[in-house]
Design a protein around this motif. Sequence first.
Motif, short mmCIF file in Angstrom:
data_model
loop_
_atom_site.label_atom_id
_atom_site.label_comp_id
_atom_site.label_asym_id
_atom_site.label_seq_id
_atom_site.Cartn_x
_atom_site.Cartn_y
_atom_site.Cartn_z
N VAL A 135 53.95 72.35 75.27
CA VAL A 135 53.09 73.38 75.17
C VAL A 135 53.97 74.63 75.34
O VAL A 135 53.86 75.60 75.09
CB VAL A 135 51.91 73.37 76.36
N GLY A 136 54.94 74.55 76.48
CA GLY A 136 55.79 75.57 76.88
C GLY A 136 56.31 76.46 75.49
O GLY A 136 56.25 77.67 75.49
N PRO A 137 57.10 75.58 74.69
CA PRO A 137 57.60 76.42 73.54
C PRO A 137 56.60 76.94 72.81
O PRO A 137 56.92 77.94 72.13
CB PRO A 137 58.25 75.45 72.68
N ARG A 138 55.45 76.82 72.63
CA ARG A 138 54.43 77.32 71.74
C ARG A 138 53.79 78.64 72.58
O ARG A 138 53.12 79.40 71.65
CB ARG A 138 53.20 76.27 71.61
N MET A 139 54.01 78.44 73.70
CA MET A 139 53.43 80.03 74.40
C MET A 139 54.60 81.02 74.10
O MET A 139 54.09 82.20 74.48
CB MET A 139 53.41 79.58 75.99
N MET A 140 55.74 80.82 73.64
CA MET A 140 56.69 81.87 73.41
C MET A 140 56.54 82.43 71.99
O MET A 140 55.92 82.00 71.24
CB MET A 140 58.08 81.20 73.27
N SER A 141 56.55 83.70 72.11
CA SER A 141 56.37 84.60 70.70
C SER A 141 57.66 84.02 69.80
O SER A 141 58.74 83.58 70.16
CB SER A 141 56.45 86.13 70.93
N LYS A 142 57.28 84.39 68.34
CA LYS A 142 58.13 84.28 67.31
C LYS A 142 59.46 85.02 67.66
O LYS A 142 59.36 86.16 67.70
CB LYS A 142 57.79 84.32 66.13
N ALA A 143 60.58 84.56 67.56
CA ALA A 143 61.71 85.34 67.93
C ALA A 143 63.18 84.47 67.35
O ALA A 143 62.70 83.34 66.64
CB ALA A 143 62.19 85.30 69.42
N PRO A 144 63.98 85.32 66.97
CA PRO A 144 65.16 84.64 66.15
C PRO A 144 65.90 83.60 67.05
O PRO A 144 66.24 82.52 66.70
CB PRO A 144 66.13 85.89 66.35
N GLN A 145 65.58 83.43 68.32
CA GLN A 145 66.25 82.51 69.22
C GLN A 145 65.21 81.47 69.45
O GLN A 145 65.23 80.69 70.55
CB GLN A 145 66.84 83.02 70.40
N GLN A 146 64.38 81.18 68.49
CA GLN A 146 62.97 80.31 68.91
C GLN A 146 63.64 78.88 69.26
O GLN A 146 63.05 78.29 70.00
CB GLN A 146 62.00 80.40 67.98
N ASP A 147 64.58 78.45 68.36
CA ASP A 147 65.09 77.04 68.84
C ASP A 147 65.94 76.89 69.92
O ASP A 147 65.64 75.95 70.60
CB ASP A 147 66.06 76.79 67.56
N LEU A 148 66.74 77.74 70.36
CA LEU A 148 67.16 78.03 71.66
C LEU A 148 66.09 77.85 72.93
O LEU A 148 66.33 77.03 73.87
CB LEU A 148 68.18 79.25 72.13
N VAL A 149 65.20 78.58 72.66
CA VAL A 149 63.96 78.48 73.76
C VAL A 149 63.14 76.99 73.73
O VAL A 149 63.05 76.67 74.91
CB VAL A 149 62.99 79.67 73.46
#
Length: 83
Positions: A20-34
């Motif tokens: 669930v944690g990664p899905r709470m983040m907004s779309k960003a260029p570093q999404q894979d890193l997050v």
Amino acid sequence: MGAILTIIFFTTFWAAVARVGPRMMSKAPQQDLVRCCFLLAAVCCWLFWFCCYLAQLNPLIGPKLNQNTVKIIAKSWDNPLVG
């Protein structure tokens, strides 16, 4: 039986954090890193908890010393309570 339920509960909790944690983040260029950071943090936290929990289930017991050995150690450490 209680130990198994505790392990299942916390494993489920940290798996949910990893999912669930990664899905709470907004779309960003570093999404894979997050996503990778959330996954690694969840795995490391779970592993740390699991090792600590297992260590408490089966604690290491120190050596059993006889009375003479304890007196010798206490005397060599200048313990005033030993006569």
